[in-house]
Design an enzyme around this catalytic site. Sequence first.
Site, PDB file in Angstrom:
ATOM      1  CB  SER A 184      -1.065   0.023   1.159  1.00  0.00           C
ATOM      2  OG  SER A 184      -1.663   1.293   1.005  1.00  0.00           O
ATOM      3  CB  THR A 185       1.251   4.142   2.363  1.00  0.00           C
ATOM      4  OG1 THR A 185      -0.143   4.270   2.469  1.00  0.00           O
ATOM      5  CG2 THR A 185       1.949   5.444   2.216  1.00  0.00           C
ATOM      6  CG  HIS A 211      -4.128  -0.908  -0.673  1.00  0.00           C
ATOM      7  ND1 HIS A 211      -3.871  -0.787   0.677  1.00  0.00           N
ATOM      8  CD2 HIS A 211      -4.638  -2.017  -0.721  1.00  0.00           C
ATOM      9  CE1 HIS A 211      -4.282  -1.805   1.156  1.00  0.00           C
ATOM     10  NE2 HIS A 211      -4.624  -2.759   0.205  1.00  0.00           N
ATOM     11  CG  MET A 306      -0.833   3.834   6.278  1.00  0.00           C
ATOM     12  SD  MET A 306      -1.924   5.384   6.079  1.00  0.00           S
ATOM     13  CE  MET A 306      -3.299   5.282   7.504  1.00  0.00           C
ATOM     14  CG  ASP A 309      -5.672  -5.434   2.619  1.00  0.00           C
ATOM     15  OD1 ASP A 309      -6.363  -6.482   2.775  1.00  0.00           O
ATOM     16  OD2 ASP A 309      -5.582  -5.093   1.547  1.00  0.00           O
TER      17      ASP A 309
END
Length: 366
Positions: A184-185, A211, A306, A309
């Site tokens: 993600s991030t 993401h 973050m 997940d």
Amino acid sequence: MINVLIVDDSAIVRAMIKEVMESDIRFHVVGIAENGEKALERNAELKPDLIVMDINMPVMDGLAATQRIMSESNPAVVIFTTEDTVRIGYSCIEAGAAEVFSKPDFSVMTTEVLRDFCDRLASIAETRQRLNASRAARKSPAQDTDASAESAVIRAEETGPVSDAGHTVKSKRLNYDICLIGSSTGGPAAVQTVLNSLGADFPLPVLIAQHIDSLFDEQFAKWLDETTCFSVSLAESGVSPEPGHAYVAPANRHLVVTPGVSKGSFELTLSDEPPVHFLKPAVDKLFISGAKVLGKRAIAAILTGMGKDGADGCLELLKSGACTIAQDEESCIVFGMPRAAIDAGGIEEVCPLEQIGERIRLRAGA
């Protein structure tokens, strides 16, 4: 407190970003700049923790400014981009930017979206603050040596994989069929690093759940295709994944593994099921499907990001006999997802980003 420098050629945008960030007690806007050249001056003068950077600006654009800033200091740089400058945004990541965000329209953002926006920026900046403080504390004539760094790297062929606690775990050399990656991030740069570490001769296909904003997915896949040794494309339903290829989950679709026609075979499926953890694509959907269909034939890596997940998916994979690897805290832009997977008991091995590809290759016998 996170000291912020805002860089954008639009006075309206600068004012809106400043208003939003100063409404959150975690941020203090210490300066603004209308172009990249001014950003260099403000960065040297103010030493911000976080720089919010536009791309298209007069005098000096965001890419050139990011390259200069990251060669001279180490703030967390977040790039705001639009659909037509996404490719330049990924070039900023190569220059050292922490993340690329779709340029927000604050006039239509809800309170919940604004809170999520600030949380993402705060997580990135706070991680960079801790990392910079840790590096400064460690840096001394007695410690700043190549030997000390080398002593922390244990040769995999001698010991097997190394856990986060420093213990070794028995190395598995099984007949794996797939490599799964969730991020993600901070994920784009991390995924790029892992793919290049795997090498052009890596014998397994790679499935990626990142993401990502709906404007960015095609450019993300194209960027990886151009900058790694893999052939990278957006995943499509019905495809039987091939070695040397990496498949990225499209924005707003879950990527899952489903059984193929012949015994033991599998294929890709795009799902329109509801979001998981408010996310679509979700890493958990990919990982859990991998556990059900492939079990011990899967290797999975959970990277920077973050939230939580991927934690449930890692646990299901590990229970099924799969190999699960988490990126360590120091090399993460945000340690949330790897930490959640570790805390859930779903991780077999934790290691720095730069070693993950090597570890996967070792497991796969490549």
